[in-house]
Structure formats: C-alpha cells, structure tokens
Write a protein that holds these residues in place. Sequence first.
Motif, PDB file in Angstrom:
ATOM      1  N   CYS A   1      -9.038  -0.694  -4.275  1.00 31.05           N
ATOM      2  CA  CYS A   1      -8.933  -0.207  -5.662  1.00 31.05           C
ATOM      3  C   CYS A   1      -9.262  -1.289  -6.694  1.00 31.05           C
ATOM      4  O   CYS A   1      -9.527  -0.983  -7.846  1.00 31.05           O
ATOM      5  N   LYS A   2      -9.199  -2.533  -6.310  1.00 25.50           N
ATOM      6  CA  LYS A   2      -9.487  -3.684  -7.160  1.00 25.50           C
ATOM      7  C   LYS A   2      -8.595  -3.744  -8.403  1.00 25.50           C
ATOM      8  O   LYS A   2      -8.957  -4.312  -9.426  1.00 25.50           O
ATOM      9  N   LYS A   3      -7.373  -3.126  -8.317  1.00 23.90           N
ATOM     10  CA  LYS A   3      -6.445  -3.121  -9.445  1.00 23.90           C
ATOM     11  C   LYS A   3      -5.143  -3.833  -9.109  1.00 23.90           C
ATOM     12  O   LYS A   3      -4.700  -4.692  -9.849  1.00 23.90           O
ATOM     13  N   ASN A   4      -4.529  -3.433  -7.992  1.00 20.50           N
ATOM     14  CA  ASN A   4      -3.204  -3.946  -7.633  1.00 20.50           C
ATOM     15  C   ASN A   4      -3.294  -5.201  -6.766  1.00 20.50           C
ATOM     16  O   ASN A   4      -4.330  -5.487  -6.161  1.00 20.50           O
ATOM     17  N   GLU A   5      -2.160  -5.913  -6.719  1.00 22.34           N
ATOM     18  CA  GLU A   5      -2.058  -7.103  -5.885  1.00 22.34           C
ATOM     19  C   GLU A   5      -2.062  -6.692  -4.412  1.00 22.34           C
ATOM     20  O   GLU A   5      -1.351  -5.772  -4.010  1.00 22.34           O
ATOM     21  N   ALA A   6      -2.866  -7.355  -3.596  1.00 19.32           N
ATOM     22  CA  ALA A   6      -2.944  -7.055  -2.161  1.00 19.32           C
ATOM     23  C   ALA A   6      -1.742  -7.674  -1.458  1.00 19.32           C
ATOM     24  O   ALA A   6      -1.533  -8.878  -1.497  1.00 19.32           O
TER      25      ALA A   6
ATOM     26  N   LYS B   1      -0.181   0.955  -1.798  1.00 15.54           N
ATOM     27  CA  LYS B   1      -0.611   2.322  -2.094  1.00 15.54           C
ATOM     28  C   LYS B   1      -1.890   2.671  -1.331  1.00 15.54           C
ATOM     29  O   LYS B   1      -1.987   3.723  -0.695  1.00 15.54           O
ATOM     30  N   CYS B   2      -2.880   1.793  -1.361  1.00 13.15           N
ATOM     31  CA  CYS B   2      -4.144   2.051  -0.653  1.00 13.15           C
ATOM     32  C   CYS B   2      -3.941   2.061   0.857  1.00 13.15           C
ATOM     33  O   CYS B   2      -4.573   2.842   1.575  1.00 13.15           O
ATOM     34  N   ALA B   3      -3.054   1.211   1.354  1.00 16.94           N
ATOM     35  CA  ALA B   3      -2.783   1.170   2.787  1.00 16.94           C
ATOM     36  C   ALA B   3      -2.173   2.491   3.248  1.00 16.94           C
ATOM     37  O   ALA B   3      -2.541   3.030   4.297  1.00 16.94           O
ATOM     38  N   LYS B   4      -1.269   3.057   2.428  1.00 18.89           N
ATOM     39  CA  LYS B   4      -0.657   4.346   2.773  1.00 18.89           C
ATOM     40  C   LYS B   4      -1.691   5.465   2.712  1.00 18.89           C
ATOM     41  O   LYS B   4      -1.685   6.376   3.530  1.00 18.89           O
ATOM     42  N   GLU B   5      -2.590   5.406   1.749  1.00 14.08           N
ATOM     43  CA  GLU B   5      -3.618   6.439   1.596  1.00 14.08           C
ATOM     44  C   GLU B   5      -4.620   6.431   2.749  1.00 14.08           C
ATOM     45  O   GLU B   5      -5.173   7.462   3.094  1.00 14.08           O
ATOM     46  N   MET B   6      -4.860   5.265   3.341  1.00 10.23           N
ATOM     47  CA  MET B   6      -5.809   5.180   4.452  1.00 10.23           C
ATOM     48  C   MET B   6      -5.338   5.988   5.653  1.00 10.23           C
ATOM     49  O   MET B   6      -6.149   6.510   6.398  1.00 10.23           O
ATOM     50  N   GLY B   7      -4.041   6.086   5.832  1.00  8.85           N
ATOM     51  CA  GLY B   7      -3.495   7.022   6.800  1.00  8.85           C
ATOM     52  C   GLY B   7      -3.464   6.609   8.251  1.00  8.85           C
ATOM     53  O   GLY B   7      -2.709   7.153   9.007  1.00  8.85           O
ATOM     54  N   ASN B   8      -4.266   5.670   8.736  1.00  6.48           N
ATOM     55  CA  ASN B   8      -4.196   5.352  10.150  1.00  6.48           C
ATOM     56  C   ASN B   8      -3.263   4.185  10.432  1.00  6.48           C
ATOM     57  O   ASN B   8      -3.403   3.506  11.412  1.00  6.48           O
ATOM     58  N   PHE B   9      -2.297   4.013   9.590  1.00  5.42           N
ATOM     59  CA  PHE B   9      -1.318   2.962   9.802  1.00  5.42           C
ATOM     60  C   PHE B   9       0.067   3.580   9.813  1.00  5.42           C
ATOM     61  O   PHE B   9       0.373   4.480   9.057  1.00  5.42           O
ATOM     62  N   ASN B  10       0.926   3.047  10.660  1.00  5.94           N
ATOM     63  CA  ASN B  10       2.304   3.500  10.763  1.00  5.94           C
ATOM     64  C   ASN B  10       3.117   2.751   9.715  1.00  5.94           C
ATOM     65  O   ASN B  10       3.445   1.587   9.910  1.00  5.94           O
ATOM     66  N   VAL B  11       3.430   3.359   8.606  1.00  4.97           N
ATOM     67  CA  VAL B  11       4.194   2.681   7.567  1.00  4.97           C
ATOM     68  C   VAL B  11       5.630   3.184   7.624  1.00  4.97           C
ATOM     69  O   VAL B  11       5.888   4.363   7.428  1.00  4.97           O
ATOM     70  N   HIS B  12       6.549   2.289   7.940  1.00  7.82           N
ATOM     71  CA  HIS B  12       7.974   2.625   7.980  1.00  7.82           C
ATOM     72  C   HIS B  12       8.584   2.165   6.662  1.00  7.82           C
ATOM     73  O   HIS B  12       8.809   0.973   6.461  1.00  7.82           O
ATOM     74  N   ALA B  13       8.827   3.097   5.770  1.00  5.55           N
ATOM     75  CA  ALA B  13       9.271   2.753   4.419  1.00  5.55           C
ATOM     76  C   ALA B  13      10.595   2.005   4.425  1.00  5.55           C
ATOM     77  O   ALA B  13      10.789   1.065   3.668  1.00  5.55           O
ATOM     78  N   ASP B  14      11.520   2.415   5.302  1.00  8.85           N
ATOM     79  CA  ASP B  14      12.835   1.785   5.282  1.00  8.85           C
ATOM     80  C   ASP B  14      12.789   0.350   5.819  1.00  8.85           C
ATOM     81  O   ASP B  14      13.642  -0.452   5.532  1.00  8.85           O
ATOM     82  N   MET B  15      11.765   0.011   6.590  1.00  8.99           N
ATOM     83  CA  MET B  15      11.688  -1.329   7.161  1.00  8.99           C
ATOM     84  C   MET B  15      10.643  -2.182   6.442  1.00  8.99           C
ATOM     85  O   MET B  15      10.525  -3.360   6.709  1.00  8.99           O
ATOM     86  N   ASN B  16       9.841  -1.578   5.568  1.00  7.51           N
ATOM     87  CA  ASN B  16       8.762  -2.291   4.894  1.00  7.51           C
ATOM     88  C   ASN B  16       7.818  -2.937   5.906  1.00  7.51           C
ATOM     89  O   ASN B  16       7.374  -4.049   5.746  1.00  7.51           O
ATOM     90  N   LEU B  17       7.521  -2.205   6.975  1.00 10.08           N
ATOM     91  CA  LEU B  17       6.694  -2.724   8.060  1.00 10.08           C
ATOM     92  C   LEU B  17       5.439  -1.880   8.176  1.00 10.08           C
ATOM     93  O   LEU B  17       5.502  -0.669   8.200  1.00 10.08           O
ATOM     94  N   VAL B  18       4.303  -2.520   8.287  1.00  6.77           N
ATOM     95  CA  VAL B  18       3.048  -1.812   8.454  1.00  6.77           C
ATOM     96  C   VAL B  18       2.504  -2.174   9.823  1.00  6.77           C
ATOM     97  O   VAL B  18       2.341  -3.342  10.138  1.00  6.77           O
ATOM     98  N   SER B  19       2.257  -1.146  10.648  1.00  6.40           N
ATOM     99  CA  SER B  19       1.719  -1.389  11.976  1.00  6.40           C
ATOM    100  C   SER B  19       0.630  -0.377  12.290  1.00  6.40           C
ATOM    101  O   SER B  19       0.873   0.818  12.254  1.00  6.40           O
ATOM    102  N   PRO B  20      -0.571  -0.835  12.595  1.00  3.00           N
ATOM    103  CA  PRO B  20      -1.649   0.083  12.949  1.00  3.00           C
ATOM    104  C   PRO B  20      -1.566   0.529  14.399  1.00  3.00           C
ATOM    105  O   PRO B  20      -2.402   1.246  14.874  1.00  3.00           O
ATOM    106  N   PHE B  21      -0.545   0.089  15.128  1.00  3.63           N
ATOM    107  CA  PHE B  21      -0.454   0.352  16.550  1.00  3.63           C
ATOM    108  C   PHE B  21       0.556   1.448  16.850  1.00  3.63           C
ATOM    109  O   PHE B  21       1.745   1.202  16.899  1.00  3.63           O
TER     110      PHE B  21
END
Length: 171
Positions: A6-11, A31-51
């Motif tokens: 998006c070239k707007k928010n901090e990565a 936000k962009c990571a969640k929109e991409m959809g192929n990542f397991n985002v656990h909101a309560d743990m703040n953990l992003v895992s593509p596996f």
Amino acid sequence: MLCERCKKNEANVHIAKIINGVKQELNLCEKCAKEMGNFNVHADMNLVSPFTFQNILSGIMDYISQPSEKGNNYTPVCKNCGTSYKEFREKGLVGCSECYKNLGSTLMPVIKSVQGNIQHVGKIPKKAGKDILDKKRILELKEELQKAITLEEYERAAEIRDKIKGIQNNN
C-alpha cells in the motif's frame, strides 16, 4: 520502512520465502498481510505464520513422492470412498479408514515422516492399562514366536512360549 503493497503504513510484517533456493522478501503492514489471505494470523497472539498444517504436509508429500511406475497421470484412489491421493495432499485428511489400506504405499512414508511413527502410541487408562499392555505384549511375543519357529530356533521359541504362558497365567 513502508509497506511494499500500500506504500502508506509502516511495515511490521516481514515475510521471507525461500523456494528452490531463491529467496524472496516482502515487507507489509498488518492490514495488507491480513488481506493477502494465505497467512495464518492469530489475532490474540499477534503471530503471523504462513505455515498451515496442510501446507507443510503437502510440501513434505511433494518432496517424498516418487514418480509412479504407472506414469505421471496415475493418481491412487481409495476403492471404498473415492478419495484420491491428490485430495489427501490438498486437505491433509483421508476419507475413510480404508484409505490407509488402499493408499498405503503412498500415504505411509508421508505419515511416518510427519509423525515419526506409523503406529499410534497414546495414553493408556490406569484402570484397564495392565490388561491392554499384557495383550499388546502377548501379540508381540506371538509374532516373535512365529519368527523363531520359521528360523528353526526352537530353544528361543520355547522361551518365548513360556513368557506368553507366564503373562496369561498372571491374568
């Protein structure tokens, strides 16, 4: 560093993929990571895992799979429920208990590499545990007995037979 999408928010999500030795890096905002959809985002743990489990299992299966003797178009199918090996690769689940028999030659190496063993070893209830362990031990000893007889090791076979009788008499 700004989000590369998006070239707007901090990565704050940094993704590094290594496929066939080629490294690709991507820096995204949450936000962009969640929109991409192929990542397991656990909101309560703040953990992003593509596996996901299915992705890992599928990758292992692709790595282990040997070319079939029947050609590249051959896909094993369960005779009972119709589940194909391809479906198992996509979902990570078999369709029925017969799949293990019908697809065994392709499934077992994958299951063994993922789980470390083909036979399930779980907890045994305290009350019925002795009986279960005794029955399992008797089955193992009977297999050993058959091998000893086949190899004509009759002294060893007699010792194994005595062990079996000893376990049976204690029950």
